[in-house]
Design a protein around this motif. Structure first.
Motif, PDB file in Angstrom:
ATOM      1  N   HIS A 193       0.830  -1.188   0.000  1.00 19.18           N
ATOM      2  CA  HIS A 193       0.000   0.000   0.000  1.00 19.18           C
ATOM      3  C   HIS A 193       0.877   1.255   0.000  1.00 19.18           C
ATOM      4  O   HIS A 193       0.651   2.186  -0.760  1.00 19.18           O
ATOM      5  CB  HIS A 193      -0.845  -0.055   1.266  1.00 19.18           C
ATOM      6  CG  HIS A 193      -2.022   0.842   1.247  1.00 19.18           C
ATOM      7  ND1 HIS A 193      -2.973   0.781   0.268  1.00 19.18           N
ATOM      8  CD2 HIS A 193      -2.384   1.832   2.090  1.00 19.18           C
ATOM      9  CE1 HIS A 193      -3.875   1.701   0.515  1.00 19.18           C
ATOM     10  NE2 HIS A 193      -3.549   2.362   1.607  1.00 19.18           N
ATOM     11  N   GLU A 196       2.478   1.829  -3.296  1.00 21.15           N
ATOM     12  CA  GLU A 196       1.520   2.379  -4.250  1.00 21.15           C
ATOM     13  C   GLU A 196       1.304   3.868  -4.018  1.00 21.15           C
ATOM     14  O   GLU A 196       1.301   4.666  -4.950  1.00 21.15           O
ATOM     15  CB  GLU A 196       0.182   1.668  -4.082  1.00 21.15           C
ATOM     16  CG  GLU A 196      -0.181   0.796  -5.258  1.00 21.15           C
ATOM     17  CD  GLU A 196      -1.337  -0.103  -4.892  1.00 21.15           C
ATOM     18  OE1 GLU A 196      -2.418   0.421  -4.588  1.00 21.15           O
ATOM     19  OE2 GLU A 196      -1.134  -1.331  -4.879  1.00 21.15           O
ATOM     20  N   LEU A 197       1.124   4.213  -2.721  1.00 24.57           N
ATOM     21  CA  LEU A 197       0.932   5.629  -2.376  1.00 24.57           C
ATOM     22  C   LEU A 197       2.120   6.451  -2.853  1.00 24.57           C
ATOM     23  O   LEU A 197       1.978   7.542  -3.391  1.00 24.57           O
ATOM     24  CB  LEU A 197       0.818   5.792  -0.862  1.00 24.57           C
ATOM     25  CG  LEU A 197      -0.531   5.548  -0.235  1.00 24.57           C
ATOM     26  CD1 LEU A 197      -0.424   5.761   1.261  1.00 24.57           C
ATOM     27  CD2 LEU A 197      -1.566   6.496  -0.808  1.00 24.57           C
ATOM     28  N   HIS A 198       3.304   5.883  -2.632  1.00 28.48           N
ATOM     29  CA  HIS A 198       4.524   6.595  -2.981  1.00 28.48           C
ATOM     30  C   HIS A 198       4.589   6.858  -4.478  1.00 28.48           C
ATOM     31  O   HIS A 198       4.964   7.930  -4.927  1.00 28.48           O
ATOM     32  CB  HIS A 198       5.736   5.779  -2.538  1.00 28.48           C
ATOM     33  CG  HIS A 198       7.029   6.455  -2.798  1.00 28.48           C
ATOM     34  ND1 HIS A 198       7.795   6.167  -3.887  1.00 28.48           N
ATOM     35  CD2 HIS A 198       7.663   7.445  -2.136  1.00 28.48           C
ATOM     36  CE1 HIS A 198       8.858   6.944  -3.883  1.00 28.48           C
ATOM     37  NE2 HIS A 198       8.807   7.721  -2.828  1.00 28.48           N
ATOM     38  N   ASP A 199       4.192   5.852  -5.251  1.00 31.49           N
ATOM     39  CA  ASP A 199       4.315   5.994  -6.699  1.00 31.49           C
ATOM     40  C   ASP A 199       3.211   6.845  -7.305  1.00 31.49           C
ATOM     41  O   ASP A 199       3.385   7.406  -8.379  1.00 31.49           O
ATOM     42  CB  ASP A 199       4.305   4.605  -7.358  1.00 31.49           C
ATOM     43  CG  ASP A 199       5.547   3.825  -6.984  1.00 31.49           C
ATOM     44  OD1 ASP A 199       6.496   4.460  -6.509  1.00 31.49           O
ATOM     45  OD2 ASP A 199       5.553   2.602  -7.155  1.00 31.49           O
ATOM     46  N   SER A 200       2.042   6.891  -6.654  1.00 25.38           N
ATOM     47  CA  SER A 200       0.936   7.604  -7.291  1.00 25.38           C
ATOM     48  C   SER A 200       0.681   8.944  -6.608  1.00 25.38           C
ATOM     49  O   SER A 200       1.123   9.999  -7.077  1.00 25.38           O
ATOM     50  CB  SER A 200      -0.309   6.734  -7.247  1.00 25.38           C
ATOM     51  OG  SER A 200      -0.594   6.416  -5.896  1.00 25.38           O
ATOM     52  N   LEU A 201       0.009   8.867  -5.459  1.00 22.93           N
ATOM     53  CA  LEU A 201      -0.461  10.073  -4.795  1.00 22.93           C
ATOM     54  C   LEU A 201       0.683  11.006  -4.399  1.00 22.93           C
ATOM     55  O   LEU A 201       0.583  12.228  -4.548  1.00 22.93           O
ATOM     56  CB  LEU A 201      -1.247   9.645  -3.552  1.00 22.93           C
ATOM     57  CG  LEU A 201      -2.335  10.580  -3.075  1.00 22.93           C
ATOM     58  CD1 LEU A 201      -3.228  10.990  -4.226  1.00 22.93           C
ATOM     59  CD2 LEU A 201      -3.140   9.920  -1.985  1.00 22.93           C
ATOM     60  N   GLN A 203       3.553  11.470  -5.763  1.00 22.20           N
ATOM     61  CA  GLN A 203       4.110  12.188  -6.911  1.00 22.20           C
ATOM     62  C   GLN A 203       3.238  13.399  -7.250  1.00 22.20           C
ATOM     63  O   GLN A 203       3.732  14.494  -7.481  1.00 22.20           O
ATOM     64  CB  GLN A 203       4.199  11.268  -8.136  1.00 22.20           C
ATOM     65  CG  GLN A 203       5.010   9.999  -7.908  1.00 22.20           C
ATOM     66  CD  GLN A 203       6.446  10.318  -7.523  1.00 22.20           C
ATOM     67  OE1 GLN A 203       7.029  11.283  -8.025  1.00 22.20           O
ATOM     68  NE2 GLN A 203       7.000   9.550  -6.609  1.00 22.20           N
ATOM     69  N   ILE A 204       1.924  13.166  -7.279  1.00 16.89           N
ATOM     70  CA  ILE A 204       1.010  14.255  -7.640  1.00 16.89           C
ATOM     71  C   ILE A 204       1.026  15.343  -6.573  1.00 16.89           C
ATOM     72  O   ILE A 204       1.098  16.533  -6.874  1.00 16.89           O
ATOM     73  CB  ILE A 204      -0.424  13.698  -7.821  1.00 16.89           C
ATOM     74  CG1 ILE A 204      -0.415  12.662  -8.939  1.00 16.89           C
ATOM     75  CG2 ILE A 204      -1.403  14.809  -8.134  1.00 16.89           C
ATOM     76  CD1 ILE A 204      -1.703  11.900  -9.074  1.00 16.89           C
ATOM     77  N   TYR A 207       4.087  17.413  -6.784  1.00 15.38           N
ATOM     78  CA  TYR A 207       3.979  18.364  -7.891  1.00 15.38           C
ATOM     79  C   TYR A 207       3.099  19.546  -7.479  1.00 15.38           C
ATOM     80  O   TYR A 207       3.447  20.706  -7.660  1.00 15.38           O
ATOM     81  CB  TYR A 207       3.396  17.632  -9.105  1.00 15.38           C
ATOM     82  CG  TYR A 207       3.073  18.519 -10.268  1.00 15.38           C
ATOM     83  CD1 TYR A 207       4.093  18.994 -11.104  1.00 15.38           C
ATOM     84  CD2 TYR A 207       1.758  18.889 -10.549  1.00 15.38           C
ATOM     85  CE1 TYR A 207       3.806  19.811 -12.178  1.00 15.38           C
ATOM     86  CE2 TYR A 207       1.464  19.709 -11.617  1.00 15.38           C
ATOM     87  CZ  TYR A 207       2.487  20.176 -12.433  1.00 15.38           C
ATOM     88  OH  TYR A 207       2.198  20.995 -13.482  1.00 15.38           O
ATOM     89  N   TYR A 242       1.177  16.924   2.004  1.00 14.67           N
ATOM     90  CA  TYR A 242       2.353  16.219   1.496  1.00 14.67           C
ATOM     91  C   TYR A 242       3.163  15.621   2.654  1.00 14.67           C
ATOM     92  O   TYR A 242       3.595  14.480   2.616  1.00 14.67           O
ATOM     93  CB  TYR A 242       3.214  17.184   0.681  1.00 14.67           C
ATOM     94  CG  TYR A 242       4.434  16.540   0.084  1.00 14.67           C
ATOM     95  CD1 TYR A 242       4.319  15.636  -0.962  1.00 14.67           C
ATOM     96  CD2 TYR A 242       5.700  16.838   0.562  1.00 14.67           C
ATOM     97  CE1 TYR A 242       5.429  15.027  -1.511  1.00 14.67           C
ATOM     98  CE2 TYR A 242       6.827  16.236   0.027  1.00 14.67           C
ATOM     99  CZ  TYR A 242       6.684  15.330  -1.006  1.00 14.67           C
ATOM    100  OH  TYR A 242       7.791  14.733  -1.541  1.00 14.67           O
TER     101      TYR A 242
END
Lengths: 389, 258
Positions: A193, A196-201, A203-204, A207, A242
């Protein structure tokens, strides 16, 4: 007991009964029934979900079955479960123990459980009482089956106690293996989990954090105060989100290095040492106090946050992490630096980090104080409540 | 205990000689006397000040040491039990939330009898703190240098460019570890330079050294993985006060992306 032996016993008991002494046949017949009941006890224990509530009613019938004519008795399993700092004494809330019993048990058995040095059966008189405490080791486990009684056991009852401890250990071994599988599955899931959070949310959000901060900078040049306030708020909240997310990810990834708070703490200090020119001092004075894994992980996260803040903002040259024992055997964590201390502007600047530390402390029922260190710098002190009973 | 033991050990010769206990109490080192069970028979004034307690007679010394240093102390104690003369050890003595670093020396009071032993504890906290600061700054500098994506070097001024020091960035740049390049007769940095460029590199450096000016070079080296890699170098000479050339030092880096 082997099957052949059981048959012999049945045969013997039938023979004894035919001889006419019904009162003499009783213990042997009971043993046979006991065997069956012990097997079903093993199965029931293996299927428990909440040991400390489900175990006492399962054991209660055996307290009466033990060959102790009319004596007062109470069975108390004492277990050191993996990932727990303190041994768990399982007792029924309905059966009050003589005062001081729990402290006496803790004092007598804690060290031997933690060192894995389980001797054979022990028999101890309970201080200031006419009770005896019999301790039968649970074979293959870090634990004892304790029997509190006011009458010494005869040899038949002793045999029964040994058989009961063996049956309990069989059930607990299966229960424990199952629990470990469950915990491993939960931990694996949590890491997946986090990844996944690290790779998706993350990143956004990362940004967005950069963009909203830029928006805020642009708006501060314009002459529309309502726009300025809006942009500043957006930027602040995004930064907060963040930070929270990063914290969530790192705590889900964290494991206890070396299996103990003490080795993991040394690891954290080493890690920060590799990345700065500060002097780090780890002063661990209570290697014998080991909190539960869940608490240890929260403590480590607090130390990480504090060290990170100190390295980034404190302008310190010396950092000290201390684990101190309190007079009443509780653990005190102290992190201090010799930097510029906390002024109100810095407090605002670090507010996310300080808030997260406070939340973590509250989650493990600890008191966290953040303040200035006498002589200059910052001091963070955390007082753990004692081991949970 | 002390009152009974000490006069016997040091008989008072005349009244002008200071009483032994007075002498011991005047010392800035903690002095202890231990029996064969590591129990304290006597402690001077400095000892009691060090731990901020007065009731230590009869208790084990281990009770006053930092838990992390107990193994060290037990090691020393075992040496004493085997009638060896142990080397001094450094250990921590907690006092409240503070720590004192002490150097501990131990020796038998009346050799060849192994017991009792006399101990001195010298407070070396300021020295240890200074060492820690030095070590931290050295650690920080070597990590900074080691993590840079380039190679810092100091070399002799010969055609092999024999290296006295190269930073860890050497591995990324050349494919060889720093150890493999420093003072190794088999492999030299000079042998990595492309033969067509080696002469020019030597000439440009010698010209710059002659003028005592820094130099800037661009040439190719053979990477350990077989690639030919274009590198840039900036450096300067190391001169003695009389102008003799002692060596060269500088930095080599590449702008190529791997």
């Amino acid at each position: 007991m082997a099957n052949g032996a059981q048959h012999t016993l049945t045969g013997l008991s039938g023979w004894a009964r035919r001889l006419g002494g019904r009162h003499r046949a009783q213990p042997l017949a009971l043993s046979e029934r006991l065997e069956e009941r012990l097997q079903s006890l093993s199965l029931d224990v293996a299927g428990c979900t909440q040991l400390h509530t489900e175990l006492p009613p399962l054991l209660a019938p055996f307290e009466n079955a033990l060959n102790l004519n009319g004596a007062r008795r109470c069975l108390l399993p004492l277990l050191l479960l993996p990932g727990h700092g303190e041994a768990l004494l399982i007792r029924s809330p309905q059966a009050p123990l003589p005062p001081g019993t729990e402290a006496f048990i803790g004092y007598q058995f804690d060290a031997s459980l933690k060192n894995g040095a389980l001797a054979g059966r022990l028999q101890l008189p309970l201080p200031a009482s006419d009770h005896l405490l019999l301790a039968e080791p649970l074979p293959g486990m870090a634990g004892w089956l304790l029997l509190l009684t006011d009458t010494p056991l005869d040899s038949a009852a002793e045999r029964e106690l040994v058989a009961l401890a063996a049956a309990l250990a069989r059930g607990l071994a299966i229960w424990s293996a199952h629990q470990q599988r469950l915990e491993q599955a939960v931990s694996d899931e949590r890491r997946a989990h986090a990844a996944e959070l690290h790779d998706s949310l993350a990143q956004i959000l990362g940004y967005l954090r950069l963009r909203t901060s830029r928006l805020d900078a642009h708006c501060s040049d314009c002459d529309r105060p309502e726009l300025q306030a809006l942009a500043a708020d957006l930027s602040q909240q995004t930064r907060h989100a963040y930070r929270l997310l990063r914290d969530l990810i790192s705590s889900a990834r964290l494991t206890l290095e070396g299996g103990s708070l003490h080795s993991a703490l040394a690891g954290v200090v080493r890690e920060f040492e590799q990345r700065s020119a500060l002097v780090f001092e780890l002063d661990d004075r209570c290697p014998q106090l080991e909190p539960d894994e869940g608490i240890a992980i929260q403590l480590l996260m607090i130390v990480r946050e504090a060290l990170c803040n100190a390295v980034r903002h404190a302008h310190a040259s010396h950092l000290r992490v201390q684990l101190l024992p309190d007079s009443d055997g509780k653990l005190r964590l102290r992190i201090e630096d010799n930097g510029q201390g906390l002024d109100d502007s810095r407090r605002r600047h670090d507010s996310f980090g300080l808030g997260i530390m406070q939340e973590r402390a509250a989650r493990i029922g600890a008191q966290l104080c953040i303040g200035n260190r006498p002589g200059g710098g910052t001091r963070i002190e955390l007082q753990l409540d004692g081991p949970t009973p | 205990m002390s009152a009974r033991l000490l006069p016997r050990l040091w008989p008072r010769a005349d009244t002008r000689t200071p009483v032994p206990e007075q002498l011991l109490d005047s010392l800035d080192e903690a002095v202890l006397l231990l029996d064969s069970d590591a129990r304290i028979l006597y402690g001077n004034r400095r000892w009691h000040a060090l731990i901020d307690r007065h009731d230590t007679a009869g208790s084990q010394l281990g009770a006053y040491l930092h838990p992390a240093d107990l193994a060290l102390w037990r090691g020393l104690f075992e040496q004493l039990q085997q009638a060896q003369r142990p080397a001094p050890i450094w250990l921590r003595i907690p006092c409240g939330a503070e720590l004192h670093w002490c150097e501990l020396r131990a020796q038998p009071l009346q050799p060849p009898h192994p017991w009792p032993v006399s101990l001195t504890l010298c407070d070396i906290t300021p020295q240890v703190r200074a060492d820690q600061v030095r070590a931290a700054s050295h650690r920080s500098l070597s990590q900074l240098v080691g993590n840079l994506p380039l190679m810092l070097y100091r070399a002799r001024n010969n055609r092999n460019w024999s290296m006295e020091y190269v930073s860890d960035g050497c591995l990324e740049l050349t494919g060889y570890s720093a150890d493999a390049l420093v003072n190794q007769p088999r492999l030299s940095y000079g042998s990595l330079i492309h033969p067509d460029d080696a002469g020019g590199v030597w000439q440009q450096v010698q010209d710059a050294l002659h003028r005592q000016q820094p130099f800037e070079l661009h040439y190719r080296i053979h990477h350990a993985d077989g690639r030919l890699c274009a590198v840039s170098e900036k450096g300067s000479g190391l001169y003695s006060d009389t102008g003799a050339i002692l060596g060269v030092e500088g930095v080599v880096f590449t702008l190529e992306q791997r």
